[in-house]
Scaffold this active site. Sequence first.
Site, PDB file in Angstrom:
ATOM      1  N   TYR A   1      18.425   2.789  10.686  1.00 30.97           N
ATOM      2  CA  TYR A   1      17.621   2.379   9.521  1.00 30.97           C
ATOM      3  C   TYR A   1      18.484   1.622   8.513  1.00 30.97           C
ATOM      4  CZ  TYR A   1      15.419   2.904   4.914  1.00 30.97           C
ATOM      5  OH  TYR A   1      14.937   2.668   3.650  1.00 30.97           O
TER       6      TYR A   1
ATOM      7  N   ALA B   1       0.842  -1.208   0.000  1.00 24.79           N
ATOM      8  CA  ALA B   1       0.000   0.000   0.000  1.00 24.79           C
ATOM      9  C   ALA B   1       0.873   1.252   0.000  1.00 24.79           C
ATOM     10  CB  ALA B   1      -0.914   0.003   1.219  1.00 24.79           C
ATOM     11  N   GLY B   2       2.177   1.060   0.143  1.00 21.76           N
ATOM     12  CA  GLY B   2       3.094   2.204   0.208  1.00 21.76           C
ATOM     13  C   GLY B   2       3.442   2.705  -1.185  1.00 21.76           C
TER      14      GLY B   2
ATOM     15  N   ALA C   1       8.187  -1.877   5.745  1.00 20.94           N
ATOM     16  CA  ALA C   1       9.309  -1.476   6.601  1.00 20.94           C
ATOM     17  C   ALA C   1       9.039  -0.119   7.219  1.00 20.94           C
ATOM     18  CB  ALA C   1      10.602  -1.412   5.771  1.00 20.94           C
TER      19      ALA C   1
HETATM   20  N1  LIG Z   1      11.649   5.625  -1.229  1.00 20.30           N
HETATM   21  C1  LIG Z   1      12.954   5.454  -1.331  1.00 20.30           C
HETATM   22  O1  LIG Z   1      13.651   6.305  -1.909  1.00 20.30           O
HETATM   23  C2  LIG Z   1      13.622   4.228  -0.755  1.00 20.30           C
HETATM   24  C3  LIG Z   1      15.027   4.202  -0.740  1.00 20.30           C
HETATM   25  C4  LIG Z   1      15.667   3.087  -0.229  1.00 20.30           C
HETATM   26  C5  LIG Z   1      14.913   2.001   0.245  1.00 20.30           C
HETATM   27  N2  LIG Z   1      13.540   2.042   0.246  1.00 20.30           N
HETATM   28  C6  LIG Z   1      12.825   0.866   0.763  1.00 20.30           C
HETATM   29  O2  LIG Z   1      11.762   0.509  -0.126  1.00 20.30           O
HETATM   30  C7  LIG Z   1      10.670  -0.031   0.595  1.00 20.30           C
HETATM   31  C8  LIG Z   1       9.413   0.735   0.251  1.00 20.30           C
HETATM   32  O3  LIG Z   1       9.606   2.091   0.597  1.00 20.30           O
HETATM   33  P1  LIG Z   1       8.522   3.220   0.303  1.00 20.30           P
HETATM   34  O4  LIG Z   1       9.280   4.443  -0.034  1.00 20.30           O
HETATM   35  O5  LIG Z   1       7.499   2.681  -0.617  1.00 20.30           O
HETATM   36  O6  LIG Z   1       7.921   3.421   1.762  1.00 20.30           O
HETATM   37  P2  LIG Z   1       6.398   3.579   2.255  1.00 20.30           P
HETATM   38  O7  LIG Z   1       6.479   3.996   3.671  1.00 20.30           O
HETATM   39  O8  LIG Z   1       5.593   4.393   1.289  1.00 20.30           O
HETATM   40  O9  LIG Z   1       5.855   2.090   2.166  1.00 20.30           O
HETATM   41  C9  LIG Z   1       6.090   1.145   3.163  1.00 20.30           C
HETATM   42  C10 LIG Z   1       4.796   0.416   3.417  1.00 20.30           C
HETATM   43  O10 LIG Z   1       5.052  -0.564   4.416  1.00 20.30           O
HETATM   44  C11 LIG Z   1       3.977  -0.569   5.305  1.00 20.30           C
HETATM   45  N3  LIG Z   1       4.463  -1.075   6.598  1.00 20.30           N
HETATM   46  C12 LIG Z   1       5.224  -0.420   7.525  1.00 20.30           C
HETATM   47  N4  LIG Z   1       5.416  -1.200   8.599  1.00 20.30           N
HETATM   48  C13 LIG Z   1       4.782  -2.368   8.351  1.00 20.30           C
HETATM   49  C14 LIG Z   1       4.593  -3.559   9.091  1.00 20.30           C
HETATM   50  N5  LIG Z   1       5.099  -3.686  10.325  1.00 20.30           N
HETATM   51  N6  LIG Z   1       3.863  -4.568   8.545  1.00 20.30           N
HETATM   52  C15 LIG Z   1       3.317  -4.436   7.301  1.00 20.30           C
HETATM   53  N7  LIG Z   1       3.445  -3.324   6.565  1.00 20.30           N
HETATM   54  C16 LIG Z   1       4.176  -2.303   7.064  1.00 20.30           C
HETATM   55  C17 LIG Z   1       3.491   0.861   5.382  1.00 20.30           C
HETATM   56  O11 LIG Z   1       2.131   0.942   5.826  1.00 20.30           O
HETATM   57  C18 LIG Z   1       3.671   1.313   3.951  1.00 20.30           C
HETATM   58  O12 LIG Z   1       2.486   1.127   3.204  1.00 20.30           O
HETATM   59  C19 LIG Z   1      11.039   0.066   2.077  1.00 20.30           C
HETATM   60  O13 LIG Z   1      11.489  -1.203   2.508  1.00 20.30           O
HETATM   61  C20 LIG Z   1      12.165   1.089   2.102  1.00 20.30           C
HETATM   62  O14 LIG Z   1      13.057   0.825   3.180  1.00 20.30           O
HETATM   63  C21 LIG Z   1      12.895   3.148  -0.233  1.00 20.30           C
END
Ligand SMILES: NC(=O)c1ccc[n+]([C@@H]2O[C@H](COP(=O)([O-])OP(=O)(O)OC[C@H]3O[C@@H](n4cnc5c(N)ncnc54)[C@H](O)[C@@H]3O)[C@@H](O)[C@H]2O)c1
Length: 378
Positions: free
Chosen positions: A186, A12-13, A82
Amino acid sequence: MSISDILVTGGAGYIGSHLVDALVARDYRVTVLDNLEPQVHRSGTWPSYANPNATYVKGDVRDRSVFEPLVLASQAVVHFGAAVSVGQSMYQIDRYVDVNTRGTALLLDILVNTKHKVEKIIVASSIGVYGEGAYECATHGPVAPTIRDEQQLARRDWEQHCPYCTSHVRSIPTPEDKALYRDNIYSMTKYHQEEMVLLIGKTYGIPSVAPRFFNVYGPRQSLSNPYAGVAAIWLSRLLNGKQPIVFEDGGQLRDFVSIHDVVDCLVLMLEKPGADYLPVNVGSGQTITILEIAKMLARLLGSSIEPQVTQTGRKFDIRHNTADITRAWQTLGFAPKVSLEDGFSELIGWAKTTPDVAVDFFDKALQELQEKGLLVKS
Ligand SMILES: NC(=O)c1ccc[n+]([C@@H]2O[C@H](COP(=O)([O-])OP(=O)(O)OC[C@H]3O[C@@H](n4cnc5c(N)ncnc54)[C@H](O)[C@@H]3O)[C@@H](O)[C@H]2O)c1
Ligand SMILES: [Zn+2]
């Protein structure tokens, strides 16, 4: 066997939801496991962009009773759920390790102790595992300096020094085999996740890939989450008539990659074996300073607001890190397509037309950093 059912945790993220759309469009059956973390989903409900052709399950990646049956029903698991913030992880240590490290440990524990049919695991890793990017000293060649100390930041000596001769060093694109130095909780958890998945994947013969995302931007990025990436934070500030706050002198080099290119790369990782058992940089291969980013956002928005360059540092920040994307090209044929201008224009168009998207909580986050002593006085 081939992959037809895919579980996307955190689907959903921001990144996950775009991947879900791409996978549904490619006729995969997709299930999302997401706990609707309140910091990301303020409404507490599934986002309006949730895909009508995917199945959504509300649950926590630390809860075996929900996670296990979903894993067992899938041929591929994309693990994105995460807690996602560098700054916040430095004072919510228990929560970050619990969600990120233990959530991944549970996934692997399920795979190793049940009869599953998973043929691919993709786990979201991050640029953060490198700490500082790669550098080159004019005398000593490639070097890997670690985080700058507080005294250096207090002197406003922003650039990295050679560990051998102390002269300033030049930033070069970071390859996957650069020495890793995590300098915040993190990033440590991202490394735990990647290392555990690749180890267990290799040991038990489950093809697994760890994309190391650089700065991913695009629609659905949380603009209200003050702990999210800089482009989102600044856009949110600008939309609220406030100056983007740029730490140090703004000369920090980064790699901003469009969500669409990221999704293309993730689909390649799922469908091709080339990157199996490897960490892979996912970036644009283009380099830009963060001050240029702040200015470009204002220009594209038609705003005359200038960024505020603080000339102060934060203890956990790195100076430069940009992506060497040779491995993604060589193993998967990945070639990014979206230019920064086009990608940022799309981001802005989305932010302007999405009601309530940009509530600015940055001042609160800044105050928290100040209270925890994470800002360096100079
Ligand atoms: N956005 C970036 O630039 C970036 C960079 C490096 C790594 N990441 C990694 O990519 C992944 C996605 O990131 P994003 O930017 O879409 O973040 P986001 O916060 O939009 O999405 C993360 C989703 O995980 C869900 N979540 C959080 N804790 C949870 C739990 N305990 N159980 C189930 N669901 C849970 C949240 O509700 C959210 O929908 C993450 O693992 C993040 O660490 C993102
Ligand atoms: Zn040197």
